[in-house]
Structure formats: structure tokens, C-alpha cells
Motif scaffolding. Structure first.
Motif, PDB file in Angstrom:
ATOM      1  N   SER A 140       7.703 -45.377  -5.999  1.00 18.31           N
ATOM      2  CA  SER A 140       6.868 -45.566  -7.185  1.00 18.31           C
ATOM      3  C   SER A 140       5.846 -44.436  -7.286  1.00 18.31           C
ATOM      4  O   SER A 140       5.437 -43.861  -6.274  1.00 18.31           O
ATOM      5  CB  SER A 140       6.156 -46.916  -7.120  1.00 18.31           C
TER       6      SER A 140
ATOM      7  N   VAL B 214       5.430 -48.553  -3.477  1.00 20.52           N
ATOM      8  CA  VAL B 214       6.630 -49.386  -3.620  1.00 20.52           C
ATOM      9  C   VAL B 214       7.871 -48.518  -3.478  1.00 20.52           C
ATOM     10  O   VAL B 214       7.941 -47.417  -4.041  1.00 20.52           O
ATOM     11  CB  VAL B 214       6.651 -50.102  -4.991  1.00 20.52           C
TER      12      VAL B 214
ATOM     13  N   ILE C 115      12.094 -48.807  -4.109  1.00 21.14           N
ATOM     14  CA  ILE C 115      13.215 -49.578  -4.639  1.00 21.14           C
ATOM     15  C   ILE C 115      14.492 -48.898  -4.157  1.00 21.14           C
ATOM     16  O   ILE C 115      14.652 -47.679  -4.321  1.00 21.14           O
ATOM     17  CB  ILE C 115      13.162 -49.682  -6.167  1.00 21.14           C
TER      18      ILE C 115
ATOM     19  N   VAL D 253      13.495 -54.230  -2.877  1.00 18.88           N
ATOM     20  CA  VAL D 253      12.148 -53.695  -2.968  1.00 18.88           C
ATOM     21  C   VAL D 253      11.471 -53.803  -1.608  1.00 18.88           C
ATOM     22  O   VAL D 253      11.707 -54.742  -0.842  1.00 18.88           O
ATOM     23  CB  VAL D 253      11.324 -54.432  -4.055  1.00 18.88           C
TER      24      VAL D 253
ATOM     25  N   MET E  14      16.027 -58.081  -5.146  1.00 20.39           N
ATOM     26  CA  MET E  14      15.247 -58.203  -6.374  1.00 20.39           C
ATOM     27  C   MET E  14      15.797 -59.247  -7.336  1.00 20.39           C
ATOM     28  O   MET E  14      15.280 -59.389  -8.450  1.00 20.39           O
ATOM     29  CB  MET E  14      15.141 -56.844  -7.049  1.00 20.39           C
TER      30      MET E  14
ATOM     31  N   ASN F 186       4.738 -48.534 -13.620  1.00 22.03           N
ATOM     32  CA  ASN F 186       4.920 -49.379 -12.442  1.00 22.03           C
ATOM     33  C   ASN F 186       5.601 -50.708 -12.757  1.00 22.03           C
ATOM     34  O   ASN F 186       5.595 -51.621 -11.936  1.00 22.03           O
ATOM     35  CB  ASN F 186       3.593 -49.651 -11.729  1.00 22.03           C
ATOM     36  N   LYS F 187       6.232 -50.807 -13.928  1.00 22.38           N
ATOM     37  CA  LYS F 187       6.920 -52.066 -14.240  1.00 22.38           C
ATOM     38  C   LYS F 187       8.242 -51.866 -14.983  1.00 22.38           C
ATOM     39  O   LYS F 187       9.054 -52.791 -15.041  1.00 22.38           O
ATOM     40  CB  LYS F 187       6.013 -53.000 -15.040  1.00 22.38           C
TER      41      LYS F 187
ATOM     42  N   ARG G 279       9.468 -55.542 -15.348  1.00 25.08           N
ATOM     43  CA  ARG G 279       8.941 -56.504 -14.376  1.00 25.08           C
ATOM     44  C   ARG G 279       7.992 -57.472 -15.083  1.00 25.08           C
ATOM     45  O   ARG G 279       7.104 -57.053 -15.826  1.00 25.08           O
ATOM     46  CB  ARG G 279       8.220 -55.748 -13.261  1.00 25.08           C
TER      47      ARG G 279
ATOM     48  N   ASP H 203       4.216 -60.186 -10.354  1.00 27.04           N
ATOM     49  CA  ASP H 203       4.013 -59.419  -9.129  1.00 27.04           C
ATOM     50  C   ASP H 203       4.944 -59.829  -7.990  1.00 27.04           C
ATOM     51  O   ASP H 203       4.793 -59.327  -6.867  1.00 27.04           O
ATOM     52  CB  ASP H 203       2.553 -59.537  -8.668  1.00 27.04           C
TER      53      ASP H 203
ATOM     54  N   TRP I 139       8.108 -59.190  -8.035  1.00 25.30           N
ATOM     55  CA  TRP I 139       9.132 -58.140  -8.045  1.00 25.30           C
ATOM     56  C   TRP I 139      10.546 -58.717  -8.000  1.00 25.30           C
ATOM     57  O   TRP I 139      11.507 -58.006  -7.756  1.00 25.30           O
ATOM     58  CB  TRP I 139       8.918 -57.134  -6.914  1.00 25.30           C
ATOM     59  N   THR I 140      10.682 -60.008  -8.246  1.00 22.60           N
ATOM     60  CA  THR I 140      12.006 -60.621  -8.370  1.00 22.60           C
ATOM     61  C   THR I 140      12.207 -61.258  -9.742  1.00 22.60           C
ATOM     62  O   THR I 140      13.259 -61.823 -10.016  1.00 22.60           O
ATOM     63  CB  THR I 140      12.218 -61.693  -7.281  1.00 22.60           C
TER      64      THR I 140
ATOM     65  N   TRP J 155      12.441 -60.425 -13.608  1.00 20.03           N
ATOM     66  CA  TRP J 155      12.643 -59.287 -14.507  1.00 20.03           C
ATOM     67  C   TRP J 155      13.227 -59.741 -15.830  1.00 20.03           C
ATOM     68  O   TRP J 155      13.884 -60.780 -15.914  1.00 20.03           O
ATOM     69  CB  TRP J 155      13.588 -58.275 -13.848  1.00 20.03           C
TER      70      TRP J 155
END
Length: 716
Positions: free
Chosen positions: A363, A368, A370, A386, A401, A420-421, A443, A446, A448-449, A451
Motif C-alpha cells: 500500500s 498493508v 496484498i 492481506v 480477503m 487505500n481502499k 473496501r 477496516d 479488509w474482508t 468488499w
């Protein structure tokens, strides 16, 4: 064909003709494309614009029972009965996708079948069955009512291969059922229709409008033409995995088998080296140059990410001190002479990858990772995972994720944008145009799963070939990617790099790109330093950056909807912080803001830019505490230092009141330091009120300049 019909008509949507029969073995006969395994696929365009959207369709949500399913112990989720659930994720493309149900064997017996349920019972006018491969085998359809009574509504005693290998089979009843349907069973005759038979999805509807298999794409996104980068970038060899720096000025990419590449460690194996080109103007790019050792060695080398400042690159693989490579990723820093440091392996907890290939992105805030890798909990071939930076500079155990992003096929080449998203990646596990298409998802929280449903980037960016390796600049204006589309290369496995201007709908949220130079406040010379930025008022670390050692230049990308403080740090200096409010920002902006470091010397003054008071009072705003805490740490780390805290107001108001206010404010700072265990004898105070302004101007910017708190080093 003899059939018994309890309906008015059968609508068979044949989208294209395919006369060549394809065996299941072809699915496993892979061809190598830039180190990723692909499959032979047949394609056609999505449903025309006048077709109904599938908002009134119930897709199967539960597998009740089935005759058999294909099982591969190395890929236990692929081709299973559960792959039939939900809306089509293969059609309108036609191929033997692992994201569709396949019986255990081809031509095994006359009746293979699957029985599926729906989240609620409805009256039915239409049944839709997505035959994604081996179409024409449907021999019977049975509807079950709420009492579990079966109703045979379709029977075909003479099944035969359809005119196309895949299609949406639409069955219309003469009128709606008089009973509510809660489940459907379909039977396949796999003898008459030989080879492998795949079912992608099963849906029911009360509507008479034909159900279509649709690619999830926002209608009418107007992309500009795709632009193949010039010969200074693209060569007779393959150029893949482009990574554009956030400022859009430097493009890193992987060039394969070029004569100037480092000779391969093993004869006969492909060799990959990192090359780069600088954007001069418009369509003009500099002649590509190869990076030297240690970034390039005798194994596979490619850049995964570059930070906004362009001073840090993330490289694939762990570069070991012995010169060998292992699974993982490494960081390399630009040095004072402009070269790159020996890459340092990242310490990722419990990292392993059972696939031969991987892509990893960092990121822009360097917090972060990925990864496109394969692990025990992978849904298919490769999934997106992630990992988060820990306080000890290690990285957390990779976390899957989730099913919204990951499929039973492969998800590859992730890129996280500067907001960042917004995540861009390639997949062959959902409805698309080619072997791998590019998608965007956002995203939602927070974890991160969680979406948004991935959105296909359309048939201008995605072709009937292989499209992946997506990268965008911080503005979100241009997308860079590798594609076999329009390639002048001699084989399908050779790719070039393209770019296209993105429509606002698929761009990331606009960010602030802050750039400047770090200076020694005494000598005014540039300094190489680390940059830290935080969210205010919480003080939560929002990211780090690296100023170039030789020039002191830095860049940071600040996502919208937050207030930020930022500063440079270097041993032997005190940081002078800055702040900027990005809340409500709706357009991409580039802002110049220099940073200063003051040497720890007697007589030096340091301005506390991020100490804020309520208007007309000595009460701190909550945004002040991160700055105050840094002053506490400075005093604790330098126990012999004594300071004088000075307070200044602007020129407005009554001078005596201004003097009183500044006295209260410097006293508030002294009290805070004492509360945090700093000896009061080390902290003198001096209020100046409005008697020592920086400027006599009375505009708002000048007032802000005059309103300040500083401290002076008295002894050291």
C-alpha cells in the motif's frame, strides 16, 4: 427431437457457433503466459443493452443433493456442486471453468443430476440454466413446491449437443405455476452429449423477459482509446507487470529474455529483469533502462510496488544474503548515489505459498500487503490475501480477503490505489471477456474482508486475450496494464504494455499528493530523512515515506476524509511538524509543502505547528496531543535539555489581553509536560502576546503565521 412440453415455448439463446468439440483434457492443458497458467477459452459479448437486468431473478442458494461432482485433491473446491450457487460467474464466456459444477466423469451414465434450493419460494414463469460448457445435455427439469412435491415440467428424450458449447437455457411456462417453487432438480444425459458438462448457475423468475448472463460492468463507461506505449518501452521481447510511480513519471516493468538481462541461473529457463522508463511528456517516454545489481540477478526479478516518493520499491521474492532467492518479498531503498540498496526480505509471519507464482503489492502508506498466493484456505488456484505491518516491523499472518473477491479460479496482480481502499486485480473466476480480465472493488470497512462486488473494467481495457498487471498513478487518470490485445508479438504468450484514461466511475477516490523537500532549518541544506504522517486528532500512524538521501525530496499520498499531521525525522534533529485537512476533499490535488529539521543545539527554535487551542482560550484542541506527546518524548530522550516555551498571538484585539492569553497558553504547555513527569525546572515560559509578529499584514494567512507556539533550546 421428441419432447414433452408443459410450457408455451423454449427460448434457447445461442450466442455464437462452435463446431469444434473440446475435451476436458483441454482444461488441464495449460499454456504459459508470463508465468501464469491460462486455459483455452471461447468468448462473446455480454447481453445487449435492451436485455433485462437480473434483479428479479432468484439464483440457487443451496445445494440439496447431487449425483456426483468432480474432485481433485489438489483443488478440492473446483468444479464442485457448490459452484452452481449464485448468479453466473462463467457465462457469457464459454469454457470449462472451475467455477461451474461438473459431474465426476464424462459420459459416465445417462442420468447425472443436481437438486438446488432458493432462499424463498415463488411462483415461476421462467427457469434459466447456465450451461457454461457441454451444452445440450439437459434431459429433465423438475420443480418442487413447498410440500416437496415434484412437478416434471420439461423432458427431452433425445438430447444432443447444442449448436454452441455454452449458452443460457431459458425455459418459459405457458403461465405461472399455481404452486410456489422452493427447489429445482435438473437431469443431464451425459452419454448423448459427450465430454464434460458444466452448469454455471440455475435461476427462477416470475418474469417473461429472458434471463441473460451478464458481465458486472457499469453501462456505457466511456474509456478513451487504449494506447500502446512507444518502442522506447515496448520491445520485440515481452514487457509485463508494469508499475507506475504515483506521480506518473517513472514506469517500472518486467522485460523477459532480453539479451542485456542477467543470464539465467538455469539454461533454458525464462529470465526476467527489472527495467524502467521515464515519462517525458504526453506520449514521449525515455529509452528503457535496465536496473543494475543487486535488484537484478540471475533469477526472476520484478517490481511489485513503488512508494509515492519513488525512493522505495517492493520486489518479488526474498533476496537472501547468500545471493539466492526464496518465497516472499523484499524492500530496496534508493541510496545517496542514486542506486538501489540490497533488497531486505520482509518478515511475514507463517508465510508460505504452494503455487509457483505470486504477486504482492505494498500500500502507498507502507502499512498493508496484498498478495496473490495459494494457501490451505484458498478458494481456488490463487486467492488474494492481506497482511498488516506490526510494531516490530514484521508482517501479520496472511488473511484470506473473502469470497466476494476470491473465486474457485485465480485472482492475480493486485494493486491497491492511493486512497487505500480501491483495489484493482485480474481474475478468470467471474464473468468476463477473456482468459483473465481486470476488475475493481472497493473496501467497505477496516476488516479488509468486506468488499463491494467486483466491477469488470469493460471491453476496452479487457480483451479476448490475457489482461492483467494493472497499475495506476495517484491521480487515477491513467491505467497501465499488460495485454496481448493488438500485440505485434509473434506468439499469444508475448505481451506489451498499454495505458488508457479511466472514466471517473472506476477511478479511486481523489487524494492529496503532498511533495516537498526536507531541509536543515539552520543551514537550509536538504536532508535525507524518514517521513511520518498521522491522523488527527487520534495520532494514529497513517503511513511512512522516505526522503531521497541526496536531494531530500519526498512525496506522500493522503486519502480523503481525514485531518493529517506529518513530519520528518532524523537522528540529531528536532522535527518541525506540518498539518493539512483533507476532510471533504473531492478532487485530486498536488500540494507543495517543505519540511524542516532543526539541529539539537543551544539557541535553536522549533515551532509547534500542530498545537491548537480553542479560540480565545488556553484549552487544547484534541488534535494537539500527538504534538505535545512528541515534545514529552523529546524531553525524556534528552534528559539534560532545558527549554523555553514561547507564546505568540496575532495583531488583532487588545495587546494586554493578547499578552494574558499567550501567558495562559505557554503555562498550559508547561503544565502538560509536568503532568507527564518532566521536571518543571527544565521548562521556562515566556509570553509575547502580539509584540513579536512575523509579519505586520492582517490577512488570514498572515494571522495564522503570527499565531504560534515555539520552544527554544536553552541548554544541552
Amino acid at each position: 427431437m421428441q419432447s414433452t412440453f408443459y410450457f408455451l415455448d423454449i427460448f434457447l439463446a445461442d450466442f455464437f457457433s462452435c463446431s469444434k468439440k473440446v475435451s476436458f483434457c483441454l482444461f488441464f492443458k495449460v499454456f504459459k503466459i508470463i508465468g501464469i497458467f491460462g486455459v483455452g477459452i471461447l468468448y462473446f459479448s455480454p447481453a445487449p443493452s435492451q436485455a433485462q437486468t437480473n434483479t428479479n431473478v432468484l439464483w440457487a442458494s443451496e445445494v440439496i443433493d447431487f449425483s456426483s461432482e468432480y474432485f481433485d485433491e489438489n483443488n478440492p473446491t473446483q468444479h464442485t456442486a457448490k459452484q452452481v450457487l449464485g448468479k453466473p460467474n462463467v457465462l457469457p464466456a464459454i469454457w470449462q471453468s472451475p467455477c461451474a459444477w461438473s459431474p465426476a466423469r464424462p459420459e459416465a451414465r445417462q442420468d447425472e443430476w443436481i437438486h438446488v434450493g432458493f432462499e424463498k419460494a415463488i411462483f415461476v414463469k421462467q427457469i434459466a440454466i447456465a450451461e457454461s460448457f457441454g451444452a445440450g445435455a439437459i434431459s429433465a427439469i423438475i420443480l418442487y413446491d413447498t410440500e416437496d412435491k415434484g412437478h416434471l415440467i420439461y423432458k427431452n428424450q433425445r438430447t444432443e449437443p447444442a449448436s454452441t458449447q455454452g449458452k443460457m437455457f431459458n425455459l418459459f411456462l405457458k403461465k405461472k405455476t399455481t404452486y410456489q417453487v422452493k427447489s429445482v432438480k435438473i437431469k443431464l444425459n451425459t452419454i448423448d452429449v459427450g465430454g464434460w458438462n458444466n452448469i454455471d448457475a440455475i435461476g427462477i423468475s416470475e418474469s417473461e423477459i429472458p434471463i441473460k448472463a451478464e458481465i458486472n460492468i457499469t453501462a456505457d463507461i466511456p474509456f478513451n482509446r487504449v494506447e500502446r506505449l512507444p518502442q522506447t518501452v515496448n520491445s520485440p521481447y515481452s514487457e509485463i507487470l508494469p508499475v507506475i510511480s504515483p506521480d506518473g513519471k517513472t514506469l517500472f516493468f518486467d522485460r523477459k529474455n532480453h539479451p542485456k538481462n542477467t543470464p539465467s541461473i538455469s539454461a533454458g529457463k525464462e529470465n526476467d529483469d527489472v527495467w524502467f522508463s521515464r515519462h517525458i511528456s504526453d506520449t514521449v517516454w525515455s529509452e528503457a533502462e535496465r536496473l543494475n545489481e543487486p535488484v537484478n540477478n540471475n533469477q526472476h526479478n520484478y517490481v511489485c510496488s513503488v512508494t509515492p516518493d519513488g525512493n522505495v520499491i517492493l520486489l518479488a521474492n526474498a533476496y537472501l544474503p547468500s545471493g539466492k532467492m526464496d518465497q516472499g518479498a523484499s524492500i530496496s531503498y534508493k541510496t545517496i548515489d542514486g542506486s538501489w540498496s540490497y533488497p531486505e526480505p520482509l518478515k511475514i509471519k507463517d508465510f508460505y505459498n504452494t503455487d509457483k507464482y505470486a504477486e504482492i503489492c505494498l500500500s502507498p502508506n507502507r502499512k498493508v500487503l496484498i498478495m496473490a498466493i495459494r494457501r490451505e484456505d484458498t478458494f481456488g488456484s490463487r486467492d488474494l490475501y492481506v497482511s498488516f505491518l506490526q510494531k516490530d516491523n514484521s508482517w501479520s499472518v496472511p488473511k484470506n480477503m473473502g469470497a466476494m473477491l476470491n473465486s474457485a479460479a485465480s485472482e492475480i496482480t493486485p494493486t491497491l490505489s492511493s486512497d487505500n481502499k480501491t483495489l484493482y486485480f485480474a481474475s478468470n473466476g467471474r464473468s468476463g471477456y477473456g482468459s483473465f480480465d481486470m476488475y475493481v472493488s472497493r473496501r467497505l470497512d477496516d476488516t479488509w474482508t468486506n468488499w463491494s462486488e467486483p466491477l469488470n473494467l469493460g471491453n476496452v481495457l479487457n480483451s479476448a486475450g490475457w489482461d492483467a498487471g494493472y497499475s495506476i498513478d495517484a491521480s487515477g487518470e491513467y491505467a497501465y496494464f499488460a495485454s496481448s490485445k493488438h500485440s505485434n508479438k509473434t506468439t499469444a504468450s508475448e505481451l506489451d504494455i498499454y495505458r488508457a484514461k479511466l472514466h471517473v466511475e472506476v477511478r479511486p477516490d481523489p487524494i492529496l499528493l503532498i511533495s516537498g523537500t526536507v531541509y536543515n532549518s539552520k543551514t537550509k541544506e536538504p536532508i535525507g530523512a524518514k517521513i511520518f504522517y498521522e491522523m488527527l486528532p487520534s495520532g494514529e500512524n497513517a503511513g511512512t515515506a522516505q526522503a531521497e538521501p541526496q536531494t531530500g525530496n519526498y512525496k506522500i499520498a493522503l486519502p480523503p476524509n481525514s485531518n493529517y499531521g506529518f513530519l520528518a525525522k532524523s537522528r540529531g534533529f528536532v522535527s518541525v511538524s506540518e498539518n493539512i485537512d483533507a476532510t471533504g476533499n473531492e478532487v485530486y490535488k498536488e500540494i507543495k509543502r517543505d519540511l524542516y529539521l532543526t539541529p539539537i543545539e543551544v539557541g535553536q527554535k522549533i515551532r509547534l505547528n500542530n498545537v491548537f487551542f480553542e479560540q480565545g482560550t488556553a484549552n487544547f484542541l484534541t488534535e494537539s496531543y500527538p504534538e505535545l506527546d512528541r515534545l514529552v518524548i523529546f524531553m525524556l530522550e534528552n534528559p539534560t535539555i532545558t527549554i523555553e516555551v514561547e507564546g505568540h498571538t496575532d495583531l488583532e484585539g487588545i495587546p494586554t489581553m493578547n499578552m494574558k492569553l499567550s501567558a495562559l497558553r505557554v503555562k498550559a504547555i508547561q503544565d502538560y509536560l509536568v503532568k507527564e513527569k518532566i521536571d518543571k525546572k527544565r521548562i521556562e515560559t515566556r509570553p509575547y502576546g502580539s509584540t513579536n509578529p512575523i509579519t505586520r499584514k492582517r490577512d488570514e494567512e498572515s494571522k495564522k503565521l503570527n499565531r504560534r507556539v515555539e520552544f527554544k533550546i536553552l541548554s544541552y
